[in-house]
Scaffold this motif. Structure first.
Motif, PDB file in Angstrom:
ATOM      1  N   SER A 184       0.861  -1.177   0.000  1.00 18.47           N
ATOM      2  CA  SER A 184       0.000   0.000   0.000  1.00 18.47           C
ATOM      3  C   SER A 184       0.902   1.233   0.000  1.00 18.47           C
ATOM      4  N   ARG A 187       1.019   4.378   2.669  1.00 19.28           N
ATOM      5  CA  ARG A 187       0.572   3.919   3.988  1.00 19.28           C
ATOM      6  C   ARG A 187       1.618   2.991   4.603  1.00 19.28           C
ATOM      7  N   GLU A 188       2.034   1.964   3.844  1.00 16.93           N
ATOM      8  CA  GLU A 188       3.058   1.051   4.343  1.00 16.93           C
ATOM      9  C   GLU A 188       4.463   1.513   3.957  1.00 16.93           C
ATOM     10  N   GLU A 260      -3.670   8.963   1.227  1.00 17.01           N
ATOM     11  CA  GLU A 260      -3.261   7.554   1.251  1.00 17.01           C
ATOM     12  C   GLU A 260      -2.452   7.238   2.502  1.00 17.01           C
TER      13      GLU A 260
END
Length: 388
Positions: A184, A187-188, A260
């Motif tokens: 992601s 986000r990650e 995001e």
């Protein structure tokens, strides 16, 4: 047969190109108009074109076809089908050290002046190593965001994706890998060059009494797509953030990435900081990743090396001073100014820091040239200064 045709197409393209748009856009437009080229065709044509540009300003008087073939040979790290079809002898030697390849080509190391402005580089840069680094495409780097390290590493290993971790939370990956297929984005993980991540070392030098105060304000003045802002908020999640850039379209891209990433609390401002600073309360930390020649990133876009006018160095240095002069009016006494460029030129780096110290009561806390050319990354400069 196909390789020879692709080679000739690439020759026509590089001799038609005038540097007015990024070559990637120029190439995309060509392929859109000539849909006969399949995936392999596009890959080999692109490979030939970029090999030509990676030669920079070396041996400008040789025929362009010889220059392109040398670029393919010097930039290859192992034998490949394209070079095999064009020059089997050189392909067999593709894995040799560059010095040996230069000898085989009939050149001397002195003739390989890919980057001719070595006298203008920031002092710590090894001019020869920096020059030849343009023959190699930099790696893809991602930054793992807090709380996701274990799962990101597990996923990489589960999918047998080759990686290294050259710096805490920084992952080097093969070029061409699409991180969005497995993670992601924002986000990650964040796609961010290694040297850009390393500028975050300056944030660890901000004293506790500064960042723990209730109104710790940070202004990312030249925020672009927000990579430095995300890095900063991961370090100081409680801070009050303001981001600005010269065009709202740039800030729209930032807003998408922030959404995001789960970042909701910030203020955005469209501003031309070379003219004036927006009306903001005094800030405890101002970050300015300033417009520059981009000379530390030309291994990613080698066409810029070929079309560069050195007169631009002075123009960018003056622009950087104008922007810095205005934004420093919003820095609180005792606050910190993080000056960043992706330039390798001294005039945009150390010289400008000296100029700022002559015009503002600034003390350098830490200053560094990040020589990304030794790690297949961009080269950058940063100086963390404190307003006394």
């Amino acid at each position: 047969m196909f390789a020879a045709a692709h080679f000739q197409t690439a020759l026509q393209l590089v001799q038609t190109y005038r540097g007015e748009v990024p070559f990637a856009h120029f190439l995309k437009a060509y392929f859109s108009q000539h849909k006969k080229h399949g995936s392999r065709d596009r890959k080999q044509i692109s490979q030939c074109c970029y090999a030509f540009f990676r030669m920079g300003h070396a041996i400008p008087d040789i025929p362009p076809e010889r220059r392109m073939l040398m670029g393919l040979f010097f930039s290859a790290t192992e034998p490949n089908p394209l070079l095999e079809a064009l020059s089997p002898e050189w392909n067999a030697a593709a894995g040799l050290a560059l010095a040996e390849k230069i000898g085989l080509s009939g050149l001397t190391p002195e003739a390989l002046t890919i980057f001719p402005w070595t006298n203008l580089l920031s002092d710590p840069i090894d001019s020869q190593a920096f020059s030849i680094s343009h023959l190699v495409q930099p790696k893809l780097f991602i930054r793992i965001r807090p709380g996701h390290h274990e799962q990101v590493i597990h996923r990489l290993e589960e999918k047998w994706i080759p990686y290294t971790e050259p710096y805490p939370f920084a992952i080097a990956l093969p070029n061409g890998y699409n991180a969005a297929n497995d993670f992601s984005l924002n986000r990650e993980i964040v796609v961010q060059d290694l040297s850009s991540q390393k500028t975050g070392a300056a944030l660890k030098l901000i004293p506790r009494e500064t960042y723990q105060q209730p109104s710790f304000r940070i202004w990312d003045a030249c925020a672009a797509s927000g990579g430095k802002s995300m890095l900063t908020l991961d370090q100081f999640p409680q801070a009050t953030l303001t981001v600005s850039d010269i065009r709202n379209s740039i800030l729209d891209n930032l807003a998408t990435r922030f959404k995001e990433a789960g970042i909701r609390r910030y203020t955005r401002i469209e501003a031309d900081l070379s003219v004036t600073a927006p009306d903001l309360p005094q800030q405890q930390l101002i970050i300015a990743d300033l417009p520059c020649t981009g000379s530390g990133t030309w291994a990613r876009t080698p066409e810029q090396l070929c079309f560069f006018d050195p007169a631009a160095i002075g123009r960018f240095a003056e622009l950087q001073r104008s922007i810095s002069r205005n934004i420093l009016l919003r820095l609180a006494s005792g606050g910190f100014f993080l000056y960043i460029t992706c330039s390798a030129f001294r005039a945009e780096n150390e010289d400008n820091v000296l100029w700022l110290q002559q015009h503002f009561p600034l003390e350098v806390v830490h200053q560094e040239v990040i020589g990304g050319y030794t790690e297949q990354a961009d080269s950058m400069f940063f100086s963390l200064m404190r307003l006394t």
